[in-house]
Write a protein that holds these residues in place. Structure first.
Motif, PDB file in Angstrom:
ATOM      1  N   MET A   1      50.197  41.255  42.685  1.00 46.15           N
ATOM      2  CA  MET A   1      51.009  41.223  43.882  1.00 46.15           C
ATOM      3  C   MET A   1      50.157  41.562  45.097  1.00 46.15           C
ATOM      4  O   MET A   1      50.306  40.936  46.148  1.00 46.15           O
ATOM      5  N   ALA A   2      49.262  42.543  44.952  1.00 48.58           N
ATOM      6  CA  ALA A   2      48.431  42.952  46.092  1.00 48.58           C
ATOM      7  C   ALA A   2      47.554  41.800  46.561  1.00 48.58           C
ATOM      8  O   ALA A   2      47.456  41.539  47.767  1.00 48.58           O
ATOM      9  N   ALA A   3      46.940  41.090  45.632  1.00 54.36           N
ATOM     10  CA  ALA A   3      46.089  39.969  46.006  1.00 54.36           C
ATOM     11  C   ALA A   3      46.913  38.874  46.680  1.00 54.36           C
ATOM     12  O   ALA A   3      46.470  38.265  47.656  1.00 54.36           O
ATOM     13  N   GLY A   4      48.117  38.627  46.176  1.00 59.81           N
ATOM     14  CA  GLY A   4      48.993  37.629  46.792  1.00 59.81           C
ATOM     15  C   GLY A   4      49.340  37.990  48.223  1.00 59.81           C
ATOM     16  O   GLY A   4      49.276  37.154  49.131  1.00 59.81           O
ATOM     17  N   PHE A   5      49.709  39.252  48.441  1.00 61.14           N
ATOM     18  CA  PHE A   5      49.998  39.698  49.804  1.00 61.14           C
ATOM     19  C   PHE A   5      48.754  39.624  50.684  1.00 61.14           C
ATOM     20  O   PHE A   5      48.828  39.201  51.836  1.00 61.14           O
ATOM     21  N   LEU A   6      47.626  40.045  50.151  1.00 56.66           N
ATOM     22  CA  LEU A   6      46.404  40.040  50.949  1.00 56.66           C
ATOM     23  C   LEU A   6      46.031  38.627  51.377  1.00 56.66           C
ATOM     24  O   LEU A   6      45.690  38.398  52.543  1.00 56.66           O
ATOM     25  N   ARG A   7      46.126  37.690  50.476  1.00 56.27           N
ATOM     26  CA  ARG A   7      45.839  36.289  50.834  1.00 56.27           C
ATOM     27  C   ARG A   7      46.828  35.782  51.880  1.00 56.27           C
ATOM     28  O   ARG A   7      46.447  35.084  52.821  1.00 56.27           O
ATOM     29  N   ALA A   8      48.094  36.125  51.723  1.00 51.19           N
ATOM     30  CA  ALA A   8      49.125  35.650  52.658  1.00 51.19           C
ATOM     31  C   ALA A   8      48.981  36.280  54.039  1.00 51.19           C
ATOM     32  O   ALA A   8      49.161  35.612  55.054  1.00 51.19           O
ATOM     33  N   ALA A  19      41.084  41.875  39.958  1.00 57.80           N
ATOM     34  CA  ALA A  19      40.677  42.084  38.569  1.00 57.80           C
ATOM     35  C   ALA A  19      41.216  43.425  38.102  1.00 57.80           C
ATOM     36  O   ALA A  19      41.662  44.241  38.903  1.00 57.80           O
ATOM     37  N   GLY A  20      41.147  43.650  36.821  1.00 58.73           N
ATOM     38  CA  GLY A  20      41.626  44.905  36.268  1.00 58.73           C
ATOM     39  C   GLY A  20      40.709  45.413  35.177  1.00 58.73           C
ATOM     40  O   GLY A  20      39.945  44.646  34.593  1.00 58.73           O
ATOM     41  N   SER A  21      40.796  46.710  34.915  1.00 61.41           N
ATOM     42  CA  SER A  21      39.969  47.293  33.859  1.00 61.41           C
ATOM     43  C   SER A  21      40.470  46.869  32.474  1.00 61.41           C
ATOM     44  O   SER A  21      39.683  46.757  31.540  1.00 61.41           O
ATOM     45  N   GLU A  22      41.770  46.643  32.362  1.00 62.11           N
ATOM     46  CA  GLU A  22      42.359  46.153  31.114  1.00 62.11           C
ATOM     47  C   GLU A  22      43.464  45.146  31.454  1.00 62.11           C
ATOM     48  O   GLU A  22      44.648  45.426  31.282  1.00 62.11           O
ATOM     49  N   PRO A  23      43.072  43.955  31.953  1.00 64.77           N
ATOM     50  CA  PRO A  23      44.085  43.003  32.398  1.00 64.77           C
ATOM     51  C   PRO A  23      44.904  42.416  31.258  1.00 64.77           C
ATOM     52  O   PRO A  23      44.433  42.308  30.131  1.00 64.77           O
ATOM     53  N   ALA A  24      46.127  42.069  31.607  1.00 64.93           N
ATOM     54  CA  ALA A  24      47.001  41.379  30.652  1.00 64.93           C
ATOM     55  C   ALA A  24      46.477  39.962  30.457  1.00 64.93           C
ATOM     56  O   ALA A  24      45.585  39.502  31.170  1.00 64.93           O
ATOM     57  N   ASP A  25      47.051  39.246  29.520  1.00 63.16           N
ATOM     58  CA  ASP A  25      46.610  37.877  29.281  1.00 63.16           C
ATOM     59  C   ASP A  25      47.237  36.881  30.261  1.00 63.16           C
ATOM     60  O   ASP A  25      46.780  35.748  30.381  1.00 63.16           O
ATOM     61  N   ARG A  26      48.284  37.331  30.970  1.00 64.95           N
ATOM     62  CA  ARG A  26      48.900  36.468  31.986  1.00 64.95           C
ATOM     63  C   ARG A  26      49.589  37.347  33.029  1.00 64.95           C
ATOM     64  O   ARG A  26      49.845  38.528  32.805  1.00 64.95           O
ATOM     65  N   VAL A  27      49.882  36.737  34.165  1.00 63.34           N
ATOM     66  CA  VAL A  27      50.538  37.460  35.248  1.00 63.34           C
ATOM     67  C   VAL A  27      51.990  37.749  34.841  1.00 63.34           C
ATOM     68  O   VAL A  27      52.664  36.900  34.243  1.00 63.34           O
ATOM     69  N   ASN A  28      52.446  38.939  35.159  1.00 66.04           N
ATOM     70  CA  ASN A  28      53.799  39.386  34.857  1.00 66.04           C
ATOM     71  C   ASN A  28      54.818  38.417  35.483  1.00 66.04           C
ATOM     72  O   ASN A  28      54.838  38.229  36.700  1.00 66.04           O
ATOM     73  N   GLU A  29      55.669  37.816  34.664  1.00 67.08           N
ATOM     74  CA  GLU A  29      56.645  36.831  35.146  1.00 67.08           C
ATOM     75  C   GLU A  29      57.637  37.429  36.134  1.00 67.08           C
ATOM     76  O   GLU A  29      58.098  36.754  37.054  1.00 67.08           O
ATOM     77  N   VAL A  30      57.987  38.686  35.958  1.00 65.08           N
ATOM     78  CA  VAL A  30      58.920  39.333  36.884  1.00 65.08           C
ATOM     79  C   VAL A  30      58.233  39.552  38.229  1.00 65.08           C
ATOM     80  O   VAL A  30      58.847  39.370  39.288  1.00 65.08           O
ATOM     81  N   ALA A  31      56.958  39.894  38.216  1.00 66.76           N
ATOM     82  CA  ALA A  31      56.205  40.024  39.471  1.00 66.76           C
ATOM     83  C   ALA A  31      56.114  38.671  40.174  1.00 66.76           C
ATOM     84  O   ALA A  31      56.245  38.592  41.401  1.00 66.76           O
ATOM     85  N   VAL A  32      55.913  37.608  39.414  1.00 62.69           N
ATOM     86  CA  VAL A  32      55.887  36.255  39.987  1.00 62.69           C
ATOM     87  C   VAL A  32      57.214  35.970  40.682  1.00 62.69           C
ATOM     88  O   VAL A  32      57.250  35.487  41.816  1.00 62.69           O
ATOM     89  N   ALA A  33      58.325  36.294  40.013  1.00 59.65           N
ATOM     90  CA  ALA A  33      59.652  36.050  40.592  1.00 59.65           C
ATOM     91  C   ALA A  33      59.877  36.901  41.841  1.00 59.65           C
ATOM     92  O   ALA A  33      60.414  36.414  42.842  1.00 59.65           O
ATOM     93  N   ALA A  34      59.462  38.155  41.794  1.00 59.42           N
ATOM     94  CA  ALA A  34      59.633  39.048  42.949  1.00 59.42           C
ATOM     95  C   ALA A  34      58.827  38.547  44.142  1.00 59.42           C
ATOM     96  O   ALA A  34      59.294  38.601  45.294  1.00 59.42           O
ATOM     97  N   ILE A  40      55.834  34.039  48.473  1.00 56.37           N
ATOM     98  CA  ILE A  40      54.428  34.045  48.060  1.00 56.37           C
ATOM     99  C   ILE A  40      54.341  33.585  46.614  1.00 56.37           C
ATOM    100  O   ILE A  40      54.996  34.133  45.736  1.00 56.37           O
ATOM    101  N   ASP A  41      53.523  32.552  46.397  1.00 57.66           N
ATOM    102  CA  ASP A  41      53.378  31.950  45.075  1.00 57.66           C
ATOM    103  C   ASP A  41      52.147  32.517  44.376  1.00 57.66           C
ATOM    104  O   ASP A  41      51.025  32.311  44.842  1.00 57.66           O
ATOM    105  N   ILE A  42      52.360  33.241  43.291  1.00 49.47           N
ATOM    106  CA  ILE A  42      51.235  33.738  42.494  1.00 49.47           C
ATOM    107  C   ILE A  42      51.228  33.096  41.105  1.00 49.47           C
ATOM    108  O   ILE A  42      50.514  33.556  40.211  1.00 49.47           O
ATOM    109  N   VAL A  43      51.987  32.017  40.949  1.00 50.52           N
ATOM    110  CA  VAL A  43      51.983  31.268  39.700  1.00 50.52           C
ATOM    111  C   VAL A  43      50.589  30.666  39.524  1.00 50.52           C
ATOM    112  O   VAL A  43      49.968  30.210  40.472  1.00 50.52           O
ATOM    113  N   GLY A  44      50.110  30.688  38.315  1.00 42.05           N
ATOM    114  CA  GLY A  44      48.816  30.079  38.040  1.00 42.05           C
ATOM    115  C   GLY A  44      47.635  31.013  38.221  1.00 42.05           C
ATOM    116  O   GLY A  44      46.505  30.652  37.891  1.00 42.05           O
ATOM    117  N   ARG A  45      47.858  32.200  38.737  1.00 37.70           N
ATOM    118  CA  ARG A  45      46.778  33.185  38.837  1.00 37.70           C
ATOM    119  C   ARG A  45      46.498  33.710  37.435  1.00 37.70           C
ATOM    120  O   ARG A  45      47.411  33.849  36.626  1.00 37.70           O
TER     121      ARG A  45
END
Length: 113
Positions: A1-8, A19-34, A40-45
């Motif tokens: 979400m932070a990167a999405g806001f920063l880009r916008a 990036a993260g120290s222990e990233p998930a395998d995909r972006v949180n779908e609820v965060a995408v919806a929020a 702000i579109d973060i789908v595909g990140r």
């Protein structure tokens, strides 16, 4: 979400690497919806692992509780944002986190550009 806001908010005035120290395998779908709710579109990140090289090239490193897992270089500006992890939360609980992230990003941008 932070990167999405920063880009916008900053557009091409700031290069963003997320990036993260222990990233998930995909972006949180609820965060995408929020984020979609605020236009702000973060789908595909794709979550990526934080590397020493990425930190070395950064001017500002924003962490969110990674502690000793994050590489530290003298002379870099570090900010640790204490935010609730949205993983596994319903959208009603993610919205306030999203809004808090936005406030942090807006403050950061105001100090950079």
């Amino acid at each position: 979400m932070a990167a999405g806001f920063l880009r916008a908010i900053a557009g091409d005035r700031i290069d963003v690497f997320s990036a993260g120290s222990e990233p998930a395998d995909r972006v949180n779908e609820v965060a995408v919806a929020a984020m979609h709710e605020v236009g702000i579109d973060i789908v595909g990140r794709t979550p990526t692992v934080l590397t020493t090289e990425a930190v070395r090239h950064a001017d500002v490193v924003v962490t969110m509780g990674c502690g000793d897992a994050c590489p530290v270089f003298p002379g870099k500006r570090y900010e640790d944002w204490e935010l609730t992890d949205p993983a596994g939360l319903p959208i009603e609980d993610v919205r306030p986190i999203r809004d808090d992230v936005r406030r942090h990003v807006e403050r950061l941008v105001s100090t950079l550009v």
